[in-house]
Motif scaffolding. Sequence first.
Motif, mmCIF file in Angstrom:
data_model
loop_
_atom_site.group_PDB
_atom_site.id
_atom_site.type_symbol
_atom_site.label_atom_id
_atom_site.label_comp_id
_atom_site.label_asym_id
_atom_site.label_seq_id
_atom_site.Cartn_x
_atom_site.Cartn_y
_atom_site.Cartn_z
ATOM 1 N N TYR A 169 7.151 -5.466 -5.492
ATOM 2 C CA TYR A 169 6.588 -4.453 -4.609
ATOM 3 C C TYR A 169 5.364 -3.864 -5.283
ATOM 4 O O TYR A 169 5.346 -3.662 -6.490
ATOM 5 N N VAL A 186 3.318 0.042 1.085
ATOM 6 C CA VAL A 186 3.830 -0.872 0.068
ATOM 7 C C VAL A 186 3.791 -2.292 0.610
ATOM 8 O O VAL A 186 4.077 -2.531 1.777
ATOM 9 N N LYS A 187 3.447 -3.217 -0.274
ATOM 10 C CA LYS A 187 3.439 -4.646 0.066
ATOM 11 C C LYS A 187 4.595 -5.311 -0.674
ATOM 12 O O LYS A 187 4.782 -5.094 -1.871
ATOM 13 N N ARG A 188 5.351 -6.129 0.035
ATOM 14 C CA ARG A 188 6.480 -6.865 -0.526
ATOM 15 C C ARG A 188 6.072 -8.321 -0.670
ATOM 16 O O ARG A 188 5.612 -8.934 0.282
ATOM 17 N N LEU A 190 11.970 1.476 0.432
ATOM 18 C CA LEU A 190 10.939 0.434 0.313
ATOM 19 C C LEU A 190 10.597 -0.158 1.681
ATOM 20 O O LEU A 190 9.422 -0.394 1.978
ATOM 21 N N GLU A 200 7.003 0.047 3.372
ATOM 22 C CA GLU A 200 6.359 -1.205 3.788
ATOM 23 C C GLU A 200 5.976 -1.135 5.266
ATOM 24 O O GLU A 200 4.863 -1.512 5.651
#
Length: 134
Positions: A86, A72-74, A63, A67
């Motif tokens: 996520y 991917v956005k956290r 992850l 990111e």
Amino acid sequence: MDVTVPPHDLQNSDCQKISQVLARVGEKWSILIIMFLDGGPRRFTELKRAINGISQRMLTLCLRGLERDGLVKRTVRAVMPPHVEYELTPLGRSLTEPVTALGLWASRHITDIDAARAAFDERAAVHEDELADR
């Protein structure tokens, strides 16, 4: 079969960067994460439960890598207790079609691949036996 030849003017640094991106995207866990996130935002624990065999540490590392690459956005939700979600970014979403196609291809051909592996292993064992007899 028409094969497109890559441009010859690719610099070595471009090849290295492309190789790094393909290595990230081609990781088995990354592909599964992207496929699961295609359905919408997921909490860490949801992903962990959904992806059979992945360790907590490996999920965290994958992850973070996704990111870092902007796929991917956290998001940390300020609830008690806080939780993290996520989701795919627009760049990550643009990757879902080829990744899903690759996953479906693997699923459709796993029986053929298993048969090819078994045949190869059998031939290799026979060859090893022949060498041992010499």
